[in-house]
Structure formats: structure tokens, C-alpha cells
Design a protein around this motif. Structure first.
Motif, PDB file in Angstrom:
ATOM      1  N   ALA A 103       0.842  -1.196   0.000  1.00  0.00           N
ATOM      2  CA  ALA A 103       0.000   0.000   0.000  1.00  0.00           C
ATOM      3  C   ALA A 103       0.875   1.242   0.000  1.00  0.00           C
ATOM      4  N   LEU A 104       2.021   1.139  -0.635  1.00  0.00           N
ATOM      5  CA  LEU A 104       3.007   2.215  -0.647  1.00  0.00           C
ATOM      6  C   LEU A 104       2.835   3.069  -1.900  1.00  0.00           C
ATOM      7  N   HIS A 105       3.273   4.314  -1.805  1.00  0.00           N
ATOM      8  CA  HIS A 105       3.211   5.214  -2.949  1.00  0.00           C
ATOM      9  C   HIS A 105       4.525   5.974  -3.028  1.00  0.00           C
ATOM     10  N   GLY A 106       5.165   5.935  -4.188  1.00  0.00           N
ATOM     11  CA  GLY A 106       6.386   6.688  -4.398  1.00  0.00           C
ATOM     12  C   GLY A 106       7.614   6.041  -3.800  1.00  0.00           C
ATOM     13  N   ALA A 107       8.771   6.631  -4.137  1.00  0.00           N
ATOM     14  CA  ALA A 107      10.078   6.229  -3.607  1.00  0.00           C
ATOM     15  C   ALA A 107      10.281   4.715  -3.672  1.00  0.00           C
ATOM     16  N   MET A 108      10.813   4.140  -2.589  1.00  0.00           N
ATOM     17  CA  MET A 108      11.154   2.719  -2.569  1.00  0.00           C
ATOM     18  C   MET A 108       9.964   1.823  -2.886  1.00  0.00           C
ATOM     19  N   GLY A 109       8.768   2.266  -2.528  1.00  0.00           N
ATOM     20  CA  GLY A 109       7.592   1.439  -2.742  1.00  0.00           C
ATOM     21  C   GLY A 109       7.230   1.244  -4.192  1.00  0.00           C
ATOM     22  N   GLU A 110       7.616   2.201  -5.054  1.00  0.00           N
ATOM     23  CA  GLU A 110       7.222   2.115  -6.457  1.00  0.00           C
ATOM     24  C   GLU A 110       8.391   2.085  -7.434  1.00  0.00           C
ATOM     25  N   ASN A 111       9.606   2.307  -6.970  1.00  0.00           N
ATOM     26  CA  ASN A 111      10.721   2.374  -7.924  1.00  0.00           C
ATOM     27  C   ASN A 111      11.438   1.051  -8.131  1.00  0.00           C
ATOM     28  N   GLY A 112      10.921  -0.024  -7.559  1.00  0.00           N
ATOM     29  CA  GLY A 112      11.500  -1.347  -7.775  1.00  0.00           C
ATOM     30  C   GLY A 112      12.420  -1.830  -6.676  1.00  0.00           C
ATOM     31  N   GLY A 127       0.938  -6.171  -6.934  1.00  0.00           N
ATOM     32  CA  GLY A 127       1.432  -5.187  -7.894  1.00  0.00           C
ATOM     33  C   GLY A 127       2.496  -5.725  -8.812  1.00  0.00           C
ATOM     34  N   SER A 128       3.131  -4.817  -9.549  1.00  0.00           N
ATOM     35  CA  SER A 128       4.143  -5.177 -10.531  1.00  0.00           C
ATOM     36  C   SER A 128       5.454  -5.574  -9.871  1.00  0.00           C
ATOM     37  N   GLY A 129       6.293  -6.251 -10.645  1.00  0.00           N
ATOM     38  CA  GLY A 129       7.612  -6.647 -10.178  1.00  0.00           C
ATOM     39  C   GLY A 129       8.585  -5.480 -10.210  1.00  0.00           C
ATOM     40  N   TYR A 130       9.853  -5.770  -9.910  1.00  0.00           N
ATOM     41  CA  TYR A 130      10.834  -4.687  -9.779  1.00  0.00           C
ATOM     42  C   TYR A 130      11.128  -4.003 -11.105  1.00  0.00           C
ATOM     43  N   ALA A 131      11.157  -4.759 -12.218  1.00  0.00           N
ATOM     44  CA  ALA A 131      11.518  -4.161 -13.508  1.00  0.00           C
ATOM     45  C   ALA A 131      10.444  -3.185 -13.969  1.00  0.00           C
ATOM     46  N   GLY A 132       9.202  -3.622 -13.953  1.00  0.00           N
ATOM     47  CA  GLY A 132       8.121  -2.734 -14.358  1.00  0.00           C
ATOM     48  C   GLY A 132       7.994  -1.531 -13.453  1.00  0.00           C
ATOM     49  N   SER A 133       8.196  -1.738 -12.160  1.00  0.00           N
ATOM     50  CA  SER A 133       8.107  -0.627 -11.204  1.00  0.00           C
ATOM     51  C   SER A 133       9.161   0.426 -11.508  1.00  0.00           C
ATOM     52  N   LEU A 134      10.373  -0.029 -11.781  1.00  0.00           N
ATOM     53  CA  LEU A 134      11.462   0.896 -12.100  1.00  0.00           C
ATOM     54  C   LEU A 134      11.171   1.678 -13.376  1.00  0.00           C
ATOM     55  N   ARG A 283       1.808  -3.209 -21.240  1.00  0.00           N
ATOM     56  CA  ARG A 283       2.744  -4.214 -21.741  1.00  0.00           C
ATOM     57  C   ARG A 283       4.123  -3.625 -21.994  1.00  0.00           C
ATOM     58  N   ALA A 284       4.164  -2.408 -22.537  1.00  0.00           N
ATOM     59  CA  ALA A 284       5.446  -1.784 -22.866  1.00  0.00           C
ATOM     60  C   ALA A 284       6.303  -1.557 -21.632  1.00  0.00           C
ATOM     61  N   LEU A 285       5.657  -1.275 -20.503  1.00  0.00           N
ATOM     62  CA  LEU A 285       6.393  -1.010 -19.266  1.00  0.00           C
ATOM     63  C   LEU A 285       6.599  -2.262 -18.419  1.00  0.00           C
ATOM     64  N   HIS A 286       6.194  -3.408 -18.957  1.00  0.00           N
ATOM     65  CA  HIS A 286       6.374  -4.706 -18.278  1.00  0.00           C
ATOM     66  C   HIS A 286       5.671  -4.726 -16.914  1.00  0.00           C
ATOM     67  N   LEU A 287       4.454  -4.204 -16.887  1.00  0.00           N
ATOM     68  CA  LEU A 287       3.689  -4.170 -15.652  1.00  0.00           C
ATOM     69  C   LEU A 287       2.878  -5.448 -15.493  1.00  0.00           C
ATOM     70  N   SER A 288       2.420  -5.670 -14.288  1.00  0.00           N
ATOM     71  CA  SER A 288       1.596  -6.846 -14.015  1.00  0.00           C
ATOM     72  C   SER A 288       0.575  -6.508 -12.939  1.00  0.00           C
ATOM     73  N   ALA A 289      -0.491  -7.279 -12.912  1.00  0.00           N
ATOM     74  CA  ALA A 289      -1.567  -7.179 -11.921  1.00  0.00           C
ATOM     75  C   ALA A 289      -2.457  -5.959 -12.127  1.00  0.00           C
ATOM     76  N   TYR A 290      -1.932  -4.774 -11.862  1.00  0.00           N
ATOM     77  CA  TYR A 290      -2.772  -3.586 -12.013  1.00  0.00           C
ATOM     78  C   TYR A 290      -1.920  -2.338 -12.121  1.00  0.00           C
ATOM     79  N   ALA A 291      -2.547  -1.284 -12.630  1.00  0.00           N
ATOM     80  CA  ALA A 291      -1.885   0.013 -12.761  1.00  0.00           C
ATOM     81  C   ALA A 291      -2.940   1.036 -13.151  1.00  0.00           C
ATOM     82  N   ARG A 292      -2.518   2.297 -13.236  1.00  0.00           N
ATOM     83  CA  ARG A 292      -3.409   3.364 -13.683  1.00  0.00           C
ATOM     84  C   ARG A 292      -2.606   4.338 -14.534  1.00  0.00           C
ATOM     85  N   PHE A 293      -3.168   4.737 -15.674  1.00  0.00           N
ATOM     86  CA  PHE A 293      -2.492   5.644 -16.597  1.00  0.00           C
ATOM     87  C   PHE A 293      -3.242   6.971 -16.660  1.00  0.00           C
ATOM     88  N   ASP A 294      -2.491   8.084 -16.651  1.00  0.00           N
ATOM     89  CA  ASP A 294      -3.078   9.424 -16.673  1.00  0.00           C
ATOM     90  C   ASP A 294      -2.938  10.043 -18.064  1.00  0.00           C
TER      91      ASP A 294
END
Length: 345
Positions: A103-112, A127-134, A283-294
Motif C-alpha cells: 500500500a506504498l506510494h512513491g520512492a522505494m515502494g514504487e521504484n523497484g 502489484g508489478s515486479g521490480y523491472a516494471g516498477s522501475l 505491456r510496454a512497461l512490463h507491468l503486471s496485476a494492475y496500474a493506472r495511466f493518466d
């Protein structure tokens, strides 16, 4: 299941995360799970000799987002100046749990960083793995990958966190009006809208204060939309209309500050463009499970992607829960769905 919810941390979005975490914990308890909510930075200082006893089916975790971005140095001072990003007993409790809900947002929680650490310890997490998060967290890298997929993104240039910006060069290349923001912060933290050349230097310095590189982008005008994806299903987009100013930190998290319409009242053609961009971007960002695009939908009907969010907010005013509700998925069901998706990646 025994579910550990990780929130907090040292991100400027710390308070948003704590609010998300408290709501997620309550929702998962209502679904019949035993839950432990802890701050990833502060950790757990209590007795861990019987860790399973710490996971409970009841609790009174609650938090609300204040109007101000939290003082990270003050948080550190309350913890004896500790610089380690992961607090006492966090990893051992993650390994005890059946799944860890991020349930983290930003920094270490989202950068992989955290995702890679949990992978090393064979921890199942949401959520996504480390590669997609980065890839998604660095706004410039994400834009390069999205543009390669044919997704429209605003033109921008990067200034290092310790660099002195060349205002004349930025003005010549990007033009005005522009948007200035840290490359790896979310929740509009450190974002400024710049209309004059004189404002550029101050806006860049304000963004650099978050100890991050800075992205200066050409401002795209139009309707602001966001579109989530859960388990491969694109959700109905939300149109975002702040009652004053722009969709900044305060307007995001203070109830009543913004009008949000879901599903967004847009044409079938615009909806198709946004849905397609969301799928291809995911797919391009190698994400998994869920995400949101602005996005910004301009007057010509073109959808410009601003960024991807790998751990979208789950507060009372957050957008992903609204989108899920539009397809008949309650907040509690959404939380459990994200837990189930953790076992599929």
C-alpha cells in the motif's frame, strides 16, 4: 490468509500511503482475512516470537491525508535519524505472511527497490515486479518506452537534481506554458505549472528540493482523464475536474476539492484510444496485476499519456476504486482481487 499490509515509508506520499493502508487492512479483514498493518520504515518493535499471533481479524487502523506533504526529516528524527528504508522485523514478517500487500506510494515502494528485495526473500506481494516498477516510476524512461509504442506523450527535457538549469535552452526547446515535476514523485508532489520564463527557475528549484531529477514538459491542454487496468481488464476512465487550480496534492486528497466523473463522458473514438493506449502501455512497461495511466484528451481528440502509476492510491478519494465500482466491483472486492493477482505473476 495472513496478509501483511505495508504502508508509510519515507516518500513524500507517506500520508497517502498510510491512509490507503488503513483502508486496505479494514477491507481485507471484512473479507475474512487476518491482517497486520505496519509502516515499512518504522517497522515493528514488539515481540515477534509468535509472529502469526500478530495477524488479527479485527483492528482499528485509521489515518487521513493532511493538506501538507509530510516532513520526512522529522519522521527520521523520531526514529533516531535511522537512514535504513526498511525497519525492524519487516522482512521477517513479510516472510511469515501468505502475501504482502504493498500500500506504498512513491520512492522505494514504487521504484523497484522494495520489489527486488522481496523477490530475493521469495515473498509474494501485490502489484508489478521490480523491472516494471522501475521503468514506470522514472517518468522520462516511461515516456521513451510509451512513445516507442506509438503512444503520444508530451515533449520534455530532464535536468539533474544537482544541476543548474539553462533557462534559455529550456525555453527554446520546450517553450511555454510548461509543466515542471520531479521525475520520480507521484501525487503531484513538487509539480508546478509555469506560464512565464521568469517562473521556470523557481519551479525547477522547487522540484529539485525533493532530491530528484526534474522533468520539464510542454503543457498539453484539454480534459484530464485517468484509466485503470486490473488483471488485464481496462476499467472505465474517470474525468478529473478540479474546482480550483490544477489537480495538485491538496485537490487529490481533500474531499470535495475535485469533481470526478466515472465513466468519463467521452466519445467512443476517444475511449478506444485511451483503452488501447492503456493496454499497450501496460505491456510496454512490463507491468503486471494492475496500474493506472493518466491522460490529457486535447481538443483534437488526441490522448496524451502523462505517466503510469504502478501502485495507485486507495484512499476515499482515489480513482482506481471509483473505476472498479463502475463495473460492479466493490472496494473490498477490489482489494481481494489484487491479493489473488499477486499469486499469478
Amino acid at each position: 490468509m495472513n496478509i501483511l499490509v505495508l504502508a508509510g515509508g519515507l516518500s513524500p506520499e507517506r500520508n497517502v500511503s498510510l491512509t490507503s493502508g488503513s483502508l486496505i487492512a479494514a477491507a481485507l479483514r471484512r473479507r475474512g482475512h487476518k491482517v497486520l498493518l505496519i509502516d515499512v520504515y518504522e517497522g515493528f518493535e514488539g515481540d515477534v516470537s509468535e509472529p502469526l499471533s500478530l495477524f488479527t481479524s479485527d483492528g482499528n487502523d485509521s489515518f487521513s491525508v493532511s493538506r501538507e506533504v509530510p516532513d520526512i526529516e522529522l519522521i527520521k528524527a523520531k526514529n533516531n535519524g535511522r537512514e535504513e528504508l526498511i525497519g525492524p522485523n519487516v522482512l521477517s514478517l513479510c516472510k511469515t505472511a501468505d502475501v504482502t500487500f504493498l500500500a506504498l506510494h512513491g520512492a522505494m515502494g514504487e521504484n523497484g527497490q522494495l520489489q527486488a528485495t522481496l523477490d530475493v526473500h521469495n515473498v509474494v506481494y501485490t502489484g508489478s515486479g521490480y523491472a516494471g516498477s522501475l521503468l514506470a516510476m522514472d517518468k522520462e524512461i516511461a515516456k521513451i518506452l510509451l512513445e516507442k509504442e506509438g503512444i503520444k506523450v508530451p515533449f520534455g527535457i530532464r535536468v539533474g537534481k544537482n544541476d543548474t538549469p539553462d533557462i534559455d535552452e529550456i525555453y527554446e526547446k520546450v517553450g511555454l506554458p510548461a509543466v515542471v515535476k520531479p521525475t520520480a514523485c507521484g501525487s503531484s508532489v513538487g509539480v508546478s505549472l509555469v506560464d512565464t520564463k521568469e517562473e521556470l527557475a523557481d519551479a525547477i528549484a522547487a522540484a529539485q528540493a525533493f532530491k530528484d531529477d526534474v522533468l520539464i514538459e510542454k503543457r498539453i491542454f484539454g480534459r484530464e482523464l485517468t484509466c485503470g487496468i486490473v488483471g488485464g481488464r481496462v476499467l472505465p476512465p474517470v474525468e478529473i475536474i478540479p474546482k480550483q487550480g490544477f489537480y495538485d496534492y491538496e485537490n487529490k486528497y481533500q474531499a470535495g476539492a475535485t469533481t470526478e466523473i466515472c465513466p468519463a463522458p467521452i466519445s467512443d473514438e476517444a475511449l478506444k484510444k485511451i483503452n488501447d493506449a492503456t493496454l499497450r502501455g501496460f505491456r510496454a512497461l512490463h507491468l503486471s496485476a494492475y496500474a493506472r495511466f493518466d491522460y490529457i484528451l486535447d481538443d483534437n481528440g488526441e490522448a496524451w499519456c502523462l505517466e503510469a502509476n504502478t501502485l495507485p492510491g486507495m484512499t476515499p478519494t482515489s480513482l482506481l476504486p471509483q473505476e472498479a465500482a463502475a463495473v460492479g466491483m466493490s472496494y473490498d472486492e477490489l482489494c481481494e482481487t489484487l491479493v489473488n493477482l499477486a499469486f499469478e505473476k
